[in-house]
Design an enzyme around this catalytic site. Structure first.
Site, PDB file in Angstrom:
ATOM      1  N   CYS A   2      -1.432  -0.890   4.390  1.00  0.00           N
ATOM      2  CA  CYS A   2      -2.739  -1.506   4.506  1.00  0.00           C
ATOM      3  C   CYS A   2      -3.652  -0.602   5.314  1.00  0.00           C
ATOM      4  CB  CYS A   2      -2.607  -2.855   5.201  1.00  0.00           C
ATOM      5  SG  CYS A   2      -1.761  -2.742   6.773  1.00  0.00           S
ATOM      6  N   GLY A  74       1.911   0.117   7.536  1.00  0.00           N
ATOM      7  CA  GLY A  74       3.142   0.848   7.314  1.00  0.00           C
ATOM      8  C   GLY A  74       4.261  -0.037   6.816  1.00  0.00           C
ATOM      9  N   ILE A 280       1.431  15.338 -12.785  1.00  0.00           N
ATOM     10  CA  ILE A 280       0.108  15.902 -13.054  1.00  0.00           C
ATOM     11  C   ILE A 280       0.269  17.215 -13.814  1.00  0.00           C
ATOM     12  CG2 ILE A 280      -1.775  17.162 -11.907  1.00  0.00           C
ATOM     13  CD1 ILE A 280      -2.321  14.236 -12.071  1.00  0.00           C
ATOM     14  N   SER A 353       7.782   9.615  -2.853  1.00  0.00           N
ATOM     15  CA  SER A 353       7.248  10.976  -2.919  1.00  0.00           C
ATOM     16  C   SER A 353       8.051  11.893  -1.999  1.00  0.00           C
ATOM     17  CB  SER A 353       5.772  10.962  -2.528  1.00  0.00           C
ATOM     18  OG  SER A 353       5.151  12.191  -2.829  1.00  0.00           O
TER      19      SER A 353
END
EC number: 6.3.5.4
Length: 610
Positions: A2, A74, A280, A353
């Site tokens: 958030c 978090g 990508i 990631s």
């Protein structure tokens, strides 16, 4: 995940309308709801992205008697174990949210809570009885937190600097000293920012405000202690990464992932098997990794999506990217991340990631440098300094950067793997260059603290402390939250670090290889080509695009703006661009760095008088 924002007024009660305006500025961080709390001079606000306990986790959140109020950004991955421990100690939980462990953990342990947390966090906790505010940031700096004490004494804090713009006590002024550091590093390093008076709460630090007095301290610092014996590490790395990925997948929503052609994201994909992976790509073949990513996704049986970026999209997105970053960033990968996160956020709220793997396991190609051309380092120091000084005066050409770099020992010059402009180059380009703080000044204490360790480990400590939070993690947070997406980074886990800090030099890098131990662990799950693929970073074709007149002219227009004339020698900017356009020099990184600053400046100061 958030965004948080708030303030403690120096004079009078907090104005709820001001807090609402601050939260609107960062609404992108939390599209699922908003909460505010006003208590005399104190104002705490929260924008929510619901991931855990979708119904029961709104904030601000309070303890049982309402004394403590919390806003938190978090995830705490060991919250279930902490909940059990705190429940056994007599605390009563009202939700299934990970946020609530911070309230009861603070009641039980005070600042001793922080080293117990396994996760990424930036939070603010207001004690209504004591009139005190306590803030803290996670060990690696995955989640950002900024603060500012205004001239009148009001304290501001937020996940993004732009939230301060709506507080009447905040005076927006450019910190020009940060420009010199930025031109060397391509990001804004250290605790200072481009806004006068605005500070970053550094990774592993806390902040306390009590009775108008502000103080900060450090609760964690990376302590690297390589083992002496080489041994085999692939089994231990595999086990700790399995555990971390499992912890980072805990959510009440589906978890997706990012997949490039490199070993880091491939390893996480193999261990985590996310719902879908995103990659990508570009039309330019030398920069496109989609074929490798697609082949790996097929081999692992994971659904895969590709988003191709055109140069038109790239250049058009730069103003939005620089706005969301809060400070200028000349890492072209940020734009790629902007589109990657945008694509994933269409259907998911959480993605895995691979940030942090290069710093923990020695993945950057520059970590091979201590093992290469050792004969040159044995030349007399005076000769190397002379050749370096001569090379610095010549137009950029292959080999000259090597002479400049090797003019001094690594321990007297290394401050990160993206050293961009030298002090001489900055003096030539800037209208005013005072050089009061130079980039190595930030790294010097780290080299002193790591005395006696091997060179690669000492380089890692620099990158863990400066480059990782200043560029890698900041762009990961800002580009994901720009689209309301939570990014989780399993490599930056306290248990993974506890193992990685002990890796011996032989398990890290040599003249030909990087990330040796991690690659061996990844080979247990990946095709051999994926485990051994060399480090490529996040390649973006900016070098090539800047040799096309259509994009060079866009940059040239910025170079002739009033802002450019205020800070730079415009004639030298023209020369820099022309030499690159006509292939006389490879200046794309310097050009892009200056251009990103000018785009950022236009976003935040463009309408202000010079």
């Amino acid at each position: 995940m958030c965004g948080i924002a708030g303030f403690i007024n120096a004079r009078g009660c907090a104005d709820g309308a001001v807090l609402q305006a601050m939260l609107r500025r960062i609404a992108h961080r939390g599209p699922d709801g908003q909460g505010v709390f006003l208590d005399g001079a104190a104002a705490l606000g929260h924008r929510r992205l619901a991931v855990i306990d979708l119904e029961g986790g709104p904030q601000p959140m309070f303890n049982e008697d309402g004394r403590l109020a919390l806003v938190f950004n978090g995830e705490i991955y060991n919250y279930r174990a902490l909940t059990r421990e705190l429940t056994a100690a007599g605390h009563a939980f009202a939700t299934r949210s990970d946020s609530e462990v911070l309230l009861h953990g603070w009641e039980q342990w005070g600042r001793g809570l922080l080293p117990r947390l396994r996760g990424m966090f930036a939070f603010a906790l207001w004690d209504r009885q004591d009139g005190a505010l306590f803030c803290a940031r996670d060990a690696f700096g995955v989640k950002p937190l900024y603060y500012c004490q205004t001239a009148e004494g009001t304290l501001l804090f937020a996940s993004e600097i732009k939230a301060f713009l709506d507080h009447p006590a905040f005076e927006k002024r450019l910190n020009t000293a940060q420009l010199e550091l930025y031109l060397s590093c391509q990001y804004s390093p250290g605790a200072d920012t481009f806004f006068c008076g605005v500070k970053k709460l550094l990774p592993g630090h806390w902040l306390e405000w009590r009775g108008g007095r502000l103080r900060t301290g450090r609760w964690w610092a990376p302590d690297l202690a390589p083992a002496r014996s080489p041994g085999r590490w692939d089994g231990a790395i595999d086990a700790v990464l399995r555990d971390s990925v499992a912890a980072h997948k805990v959510a009440d929503v589906e978890v997706a992932g990012f997949l490039s052609g490199g070993v880091d994201s491939a390893c996480l994909t193999a261990l985590g098997r996310p719902a879908r992976c995103y990659t990508i790509g570009y039309a330019e073949p030398g920069y496109d990794e989609t074929a490798e990513a697609a082949a790996l996704a097929r081999a692992l049986g994971v659904e895969h999506r590709v988003r191709h970026i055109t140069p038109e999209e790239f250049w058009a997105a730069l103003p939005a990217v620089q706005y969301h970053m809060d400070e200028p960033l000349a890492d072209a990968a940020a734009v790629a991340l902007y589109f990657l996160n945008q694509e994933a956020a269409r259907e998911y709220k959480v993605c895995l990631s691979g940030e942090g793997a290069d710093e923990l396991f020695a993945g950057y190609n520059i970590y091979r440098e201590p093992f290469t051309a050792r004969w040159y380092d044995r030349l007399p120091a005076a000769l190397r300094r002379g050749l370096g000084a001569l090379a610095a005066r010549l137009p950029a050409a292959p080999g000259l950067r090597f002479l400049v770099r090797r003019a001094r020992p690594l321990c007297r010059r290394y401050y990160g793997n993206t050293a961009l402009m030298t002090e001489r180059e900055k003096r030539r380009l800037l209208r005013s260059c005072r050089g009061r703080v130079q980039p190595f000044d930030l790294a010097r204490p780290l080299w002193q603290a790591s005395e006696g360790l091997d060179t690669v480990t000492r380089m890692q400590l620099c990158d863990l402390s400066l480059w990782l939070p200043g560029d890698i993690l900041l762009k990961a947070d800002k580009m994901s939250m720009a689209h309301g997406l939570e990014l989780r980074v399993p490599f930056l886990d306290r248990e993974v670090f506890a193992l990685a800090r002990r890796l011996p030099a032989a398990a890290k890098a040599d003249a030909r290889h990087t990330k040796k131990a991690l690659r061996a662990a990844a080979a247990r799950h990946l095709p051999d080509a994926s485990a051994r693929r060399p480090k490529r970073g996040f390649p973006v074709p900016v070098r090539d695009w800047l040799r096309r007149p259509v994009w060079a002219s866009r940059v040239q227009e910025a170079f002739h703006s009033p802002a450019a004339a205020r800070f730079f020698d415009v004639r030298r900017l023209d020369r820099l661009l022309a030499r690159h356009l006509h292939r006389r020099q490879d200046n794309w990184r310097q050009i892009y760095c200056i251009y990103c600053f000018l785009v950022w400046y236009d976003q935040f100061f463009g309408g202000d008088p010079a």
